[in-house]
Motif scaffolding. Structure first.
Motif, short mmCIF file in Angstrom:
data_model
loop_
_atom_site.label_atom_id
_atom_site.label_comp_id
_atom_site.label_asym_id
_atom_site.label_seq_id
_atom_site.Cartn_x
_atom_site.Cartn_y
_atom_site.Cartn_z
N SER A 57 0.81 -1.22 0.00
CA SER A 57 0.00 0.00 0.00
C SER A 57 0.84 1.27 0.00
CB SER A 57 -0.93 0.00 1.22
OG SER A 57 -0.18 -0.08 2.42
N ALA A 58 2.03 1.24 0.62
CA ALA A 58 2.86 2.45 0.65
C ALA A 58 3.29 2.87 -0.75
CB ALA A 58 4.09 2.22 1.53
N TYR A 59 3.36 1.92 -1.67
CA TYR A 59 3.80 2.22 -3.04
C TYR A 59 2.63 2.24 -4.02
CZ TYR A 59 8.26 1.22 -0.87
OH TYR A 59 9.35 1.24 -0.02
N GLU A 60 1.41 2.06 -3.51
CA GLU A 60 0.23 2.06 -4.36
C GLU A 60 -0.74 3.18 -4.00
OE1 GLU A 60 -1.37 -1.84 -3.88
OE2 GLU A 60 0.27 -2.83 -4.95
N GLN A 61 -0.29 4.12 -3.16
CA GLN A 61 -1.08 5.30 -2.77
C GLN A 61 -2.36 5.00 -1.99
OE1 GLN A 61 0.56 5.47 -6.11
NE2 GLN A 61 2.04 6.33 -4.69
N HIS A 62 -2.40 3.87 -1.25
CA HIS A 62 -3.54 3.69 -0.36
C HIS A 62 -3.10 3.29 1.06
CE1 HIS A 62 -3.34 -0.75 -0.95
NE2 HIS A 62 -3.09 -0.46 -2.21
N LYS A 63 -1.91 3.75 1.45
CA LYS A 63 -1.44 3.57 2.82
C LYS A 63 -2.30 4.41 3.76
CE LYS A 63 2.11 2.05 5.49
NZ LYS A 63 1.29 1.88 6.68
N VAL A 64 -2.54 3.90 4.98
CA VAL A 64 -3.33 4.66 5.95
C VAL A 64 -2.51 4.88 7.22
CG1 VAL A 64 -5.55 3.84 5.08
CG2 VAL A 64 -4.39 2.55 6.88
N ARG A 65 -2.85 5.96 7.91
CA ARG A 65 -2.34 6.35 9.23
C ARG A 65 -0.90 6.86 9.20
NH1 ARG A 65 -6.30 5.80 12.65
NH2 ARG A 65 -7.71 4.00 12.60
N SER A 66 0.09 5.99 9.04
CA SER A 66 1.48 6.45 9.20
C SER A 66 2.41 5.66 8.29
CB SER A 66 1.91 6.28 10.66
OG SER A 66 3.26 6.64 10.84
N PRO A 67 3.41 6.32 7.70
CA PRO A 67 4.36 5.60 6.82
C PRO A 67 5.43 4.88 7.61
CG PRO A 67 4.93 7.91 6.89
CD PRO A 67 3.70 7.76 7.75
N ASP A 68 5.03 3.89 8.40
CA ASP A 68 6.00 3.22 9.27
C ASP A 68 6.16 1.74 8.95
OD1 ASP A 68 3.50 2.52 10.05
OD2 ASP A 68 3.70 3.14 12.14
N CYS A 69 5.43 1.22 7.96
CA CYS A 69 5.54 -0.19 7.59
C CYS A 69 5.64 -0.31 6.07
CB CYS A 69 4.32 -0.99 8.08
SG CYS A 69 4.16 -1.08 9.87
N PHE A 70 6.58 -1.12 5.62
CA PHE A 70 6.82 -1.27 4.18
C PHE A 70 7.07 -2.73 3.86
CE2 PHE A 70 8.02 2.96 5.43
CZ PHE A 70 7.56 3.77 4.42
N ASP A 71 6.74 -3.12 2.63
CA ASP A 71 7.01 -4.48 2.14
C ASP A 71 7.96 -4.39 0.96
OD1 ASP A 71 5.45 -5.69 3.99
OD2 ASP A 71 3.87 -6.35 2.63
N ILE A 72 9.00 -5.23 0.99
CA ILE A 72 9.99 -5.26 -0.09
C ILE A 72 10.22 -6.72 -0.49
CG2 ILE A 72 12.38 -4.79 -0.73
CD1 ILE A 72 10.92 -2.22 -0.33
N LEU A 73 10.09 -7.02 -1.78
CA LEU A 73 10.46 -8.34 -2.30
C LEU A 73 11.95 -8.35 -2.63
CD1 LEU A 73 7.66 -9.39 -4.85
CD2 LEU A 73 7.95 -10.17 -2.50
#
Length: 391
Positions: A57-73
């Motif tokens: 979601s952080a890279y698809e523009q629908h993250k909510v609340r806070s930019p504190d979690c990310f997924d990386i392959l």
């Protein structure tokens, strides 16, 4: 709803941009160090390919609340003489699970045995690549490389790596200078991935299924995040400039989380699993392609959000919500899909849940929508905000 979105759900693009840039630089350092340590892996070992893929979601523009979690392959490289051969794990695991056989270009020889012994398990009399063994190797490999990254980044941030059994390792980043505009502690889930070509990957399934039963270590899930990003890009081009489809997804995720504060276990956990972010996104994709995209203009936010809730309600009552990419022949031709996805067996995302659970979730979903103003007022105070878990 607009105030709820603006005050509690919307992430500042400025802060998110800085956070993503910081995460990208730190992960690049770690992957570079891990690849350097494996430059001479030998013909019988795994290694890192050297790149990484930003998903979620952080890279698809629908993250909510806070930019504190990310997924990386993090793509891995098999020994040069081996090729993955995935197939559906019919009857061996949850719906949509895969097993990954290996094909040796010159036939299986004695030199392949060490790799098979280190990374494969026997299943139905055949050797298959083990997601559990690959995950444990990946965790250990990154942990060994962390020292070099700590030294290079010590003036900018503190980094550490944690891992739970059966879960991808999480990189924790704590900025310690003015390198980012906000000092946000970030958790980055690093997911080892077996490339299949055409931007498709195999990733390890969670260690437990929806009912708590252990998943065999030979099982994999198919990751089509790049195809999801392509579809979102196409929808952005086709939809009105002020389209509200991503805002609808954010608000529904926010209402789901708030409603969870008032539910008791074990239903609270079932509520979150049935209405996972992937299920909500799949429902949104399906609904978007049913009607004219002009109807998703910002002025129709409440109507479209209600349509999404009612569509989900109907899917839950029918106990059917098909995966949007596996075996779907109705995807627009502009979004080119790999042949492997087109020919895959369709997968019902709700098949793992029993009827009474889905009926109860459907009832609570409608209740949440009807009582949305009350739920927002009741659970929006900071004391109800749970710490955001690892993604």
């Amino acid at each position: 709803l607009e105030r709820f979105h603006a005050r509690q759900l919307r992430v500042s693009p400025h802060v998110l941009g800085h956070s993503k840039a910081h995460v990208g630089r730190v992960v690049a350092e770690l992957v570079r160090a891990a690849k350097a340590q494996g430059l001479q892996p030998g013909p019988l070992a795994l290694s890192l390919r050297g790149d990484f893929v930003r998903i979620g979601s952080a890279y698809e523009q629908h993250k909510v609340r806070s930019p504190d979690c990310f997924d990386i392959l993090v793509p891995l490289r098999l020994p040069p003489h081996l090729e993955p051969q995935p197939r559906c794990a019919d009857g061996l695991g949850p719906c949509g699970a895969f097993v990954c056989g290996l094909r040796a270009r010159d036939g299986w020889t004695r030199r392949c045995r060490p790799f098979a012994e280190g990374f494969c398990v026997e299943l139905q009399g055949r050797s298959h690549l083990s997601s559990g063994l690959v995950l444990r190797w990946f965790q250990g490999h990154l942990q060994r490389c962390l020292g070099a990254v700590r030294y290079r980044l010590q003036e900018r941030c503190r980094v550490s790596l944690s891992a739970c059994p059966g879960q991808p390792p999480t990189l924790h980043i704590l900025p310690c200078s003015d390198y980012v505009c906000c000092h946000i502690s970030m958790a980055v889930r690093l997911i080892p991935a077996i490339p299949l070509g055409d931007a498709l990957y195999l990733t390890a399934l969670p260690p437990e299924g929806p009912h708590g039963s252990p998943a065999p270590e030979a099982l994999w899930g198919l990751n089509a995040s790049r195809q999801e990003q392509r579809l979102l890009g196409w929808l952005k081009e086709q939809a009105p400039a002020a389209s509200c489809h991503l805002k609808c997804l954010q608000i529904l995720k926010g209402l789901r989380d708030l409603r969870g504060h008032g539910l008791e276990e074990p239903f609270c956990s079932q509520w979150g699993r049935v209405l996972s972010s992937y299920v909500l996104k799949t429902a949104l994709f399906s609904l978007l392609l049913q009607g004219p995209l002009e109807a998703w203009d910002e002025q129709f936010l409440v109507e479209r959000l209600e349509d999404l809730v009612l569509y989900l309600r109907d899917c839950l009552r029918k106990q059917v919500l098909m995966d949007f990419f596996l075996g779907n022949t109705s995807i627009p031709e502009a979004v080119a899909l790999p042949r492997f996805l087109k020919e895959a067996a369709p997968v019902n995302l709700l098949s793992a849940f029993d009827g009474p659970t889905l009926d109860l979730v459907a009832f609570q979903l409608i209740s949440t929508w009807v009582q949305a103003p009350h739920i927002i007022r009741m659970y929006s105070s900071p004391r109800y905000w749970r710490p955001v878990p690892a993604p």
